[in-house]
Design a protein around this motif. Structure first.
Motif, PDB file in Angstrom:
ATOM      1  N   HIS A 140      77.136  48.296 -16.220  1.00  0.00           N
ATOM      2  CA  HIS A 140      76.689  47.827 -14.898  1.00  0.00           C
ATOM      3  C   HIS A 140      75.247  48.250 -14.597  1.00  0.00           C
ATOM      4  O   HIS A 140      74.488  47.497 -13.972  1.00  0.00           O
ATOM      5  CB  HIS A 140      77.645  48.381 -13.836  1.00  0.00           C
ATOM      6  N   HIS A 144      71.983  45.927 -13.827  1.00  0.00           N
ATOM      7  CA  HIS A 144      71.042  46.055 -12.697  1.00  0.00           C
ATOM      8  C   HIS A 144      69.595  46.037 -13.210  1.00  0.00           C
ATOM      9  O   HIS A 144      68.726  45.401 -12.612  1.00  0.00           O
ATOM     10  CB  HIS A 144      71.284  47.354 -11.926  1.00  0.00           C
ATOM     11  N   SER A 165      71.482  52.810  -6.575  1.00  0.00           N
ATOM     12  CA  SER A 165      72.552  52.012  -5.982  1.00  0.00           C
ATOM     13  C   SER A 165      73.472  52.929  -5.183  1.00  0.00           C
ATOM     14  O   SER A 165      73.146  54.089  -4.943  1.00  0.00           O
ATOM     15  CB  SER A 165      73.325  51.294  -7.085  1.00  0.00           C
ATOM     16  N   ASP A 334      74.975  43.831  -6.124  1.00  0.00           N
ATOM     17  CA  ASP A 334      75.785  43.370  -7.252  1.00  0.00           C
ATOM     18  C   ASP A 334      75.878  41.842  -7.335  1.00  0.00           C
ATOM     19  O   ASP A 334      76.144  41.173  -6.343  1.00  0.00           O
ATOM     20  CB  ASP A 334      77.197  43.963  -7.151  1.00  0.00           C
TER      21      ASP A 334
HETATM   22 ZN    ZN Z   1      75.706  47.873  -8.554  1.00  0.00          ZN
END
Ligand code: ZN
Ligand code: KG4
Length: 367
Positions: A140, A144, A165, A334
């Motif tokens: 993840h 990003h 984040s 996201d």
């Molecule tokens: Zn995220």
């Protein structure tokens, strides 16, 4: 050569796939509280977004002032197929044609909430099995970072990326595609988490980041509010961060101040600026130390307008040899376009998995 010609269920044969210069990738993202799917067309170093669908669960979690994992997973289960269906249709791909038109899937496997991750991972496995196309397992945080690559301006390496984040605050050195070194990270709360907790302390609601930013912009800067918070670890030589003390400083200041409700914009502004000062200071130091050619922002907190403009100015003033990049606002939080883009570059390196090997890992680290 047909991309699927060598499609079998063993890792070796997957690795021997022809690496296509042009690939259509379906990205799937369910690591936290957004159910997202996107289709991209990757060509050489360029990405064209064919569709990008994000269903946010924020209204469900708002009343709890944070994400409730069980509720998030249940909602992902309900929304994942409709979201994928919309992403395909928006990309002009009929469900029946999907298995012919899509070359690979890219799904977030971690880090994140395990029950949320499992929904995206198991869906990707099912599609991979039925469509007989390979999957790319995406980190993840790496996704990003690749939100920056959705804009096709050329990026030079080495790059230093500040990724901020709700779950992570990290400075990453990127020497090339897929080559990462974590220079520093938060020792306690992530920057977004600190914003969210500050939002709770000031009774603003969830998520705190955008609200702190909005109230902070209303502060009267012509007057000295007298509110001063620490800039944690700003003088420390490491590239690490710490934000829990800042949150505690806000909590105590508000507890001691019977008039705090009248000063919410001033509290927000000083809190936001304290976080930004530390983030900028450490990013510039890392970029200078590693002679970065590119400096990038990523993650939900990079939606913050003050951070975006102040970082841009700091890079221009302090690092004349470096270029500054930041994702478009909608790709900071996201989304699956960033997952598909990261998946495309990983696919270019032949890093596919057969569906049997795709596993959710809530503690996955970037390497
Ligand atoms: Zn995220
Ligand atoms: O990347 P993201 O969507 O999800 C995670 O992977 O965590 O980031 C969500 C975080 C939240 O903590 C939210 O408060 C923060 O990003 N955020 C902001 C802003 N917009 C979102 N923080 C500061 N300023 C903003 N404008």
């Amino acid at each position: 050569m047909d991309f699927r010609a060598s499609c079998a269920n063993t890792e070796n044969s997957i690795k021997s796939y022809l690496i296509l210069v042009n690939m259509i990738i379906l990205g799937i993202e369910t690591s936290c509280d957004e159910t997202a799917a996107a289709v991209i067309d990757g060509r050489g170093d360029n990405i064209k977004i064919l569709s990008d669908v994000v269903y946010s669960q924020i209204n469900i979690h708002k009343k709890y002032c944070g994400v409730v994992p069980e509720a998030a997973a249940r909602e992902h289960v309900l929304k994942i197929i409709p979201v994928i269906d919309r992403a395909l249709k928006k990309a002009g791909i009929k469900p029946k044609e999907a298995k012919k038109k899509i070359n690979a899937l890219a799904a977030t496997v971690g880090p994140g909430l395990i029950t949320s991750l499992l929904v995206g991972v198991e869906t990707a496995k099912a599609l991979s099995y039925v469509w007989q196309i390979p999957v790319v397992a995406m980190n993840h945080i790496e996704a990003h970072i690749y939100a920056n690559f959705l804009e096709n301006e050329k990026k030079e390496f080495p790059a230093v990326i500040l990724t901020v984040s709700g779950g992570h605050t990290m400075l990453v050195l990127m020497r090339g595609h897929g080559q990462y070194k974590i220079l520093g990270e938060t020792k306690d709360d992530a920057a977004g988490e600190a914003f969210d907790k500050a939002g709770q302390i000031l009774h603003l609601g969830y998520p705190g980041g955008p609200l702190i930013s909005r109230y902070g912009a209303q502060a009267d800067i012509s007057k000295n509010s007298g509110i001063v918070f620490p800039r944690p670890m700003i003088k420390n030589k490491s590239y690490d961060f710490s934000f829990s003390g800042l949150k505690t400083a806000l909590l105590y200041a508000v507890k001691k101040d019977p008039e705090w409700k009248k000063k919410v914009p001033a509290y927000c502004r000083e809190f936001e600026q304290a976080v930004i000062d530390v983030l900028i200071n450490k990013t510039i130091k890392a970029a200078r130390d590693f002679q970065a050619r590119s400096v990038m922002l990523s993650g939900g907190v990079s939606a913050n307008l003050a951070l975006r403009s102040q970082m841009s100015r700091a890079v221009k003033e302090n690092l004349p040899a470096a270029k500054f990049f930041l994702p478009a606002q909608k790709f900071t939080t996201d989304n699956a376009a960033m997952v598909a883009a990261a998946g495309y570059f990983k696919a270019q390196r032949g890093e596919y998995l057969p569906w049997q090997k795709l596993l959710a890992d809530c503690n996955l680290v970037l390497k």
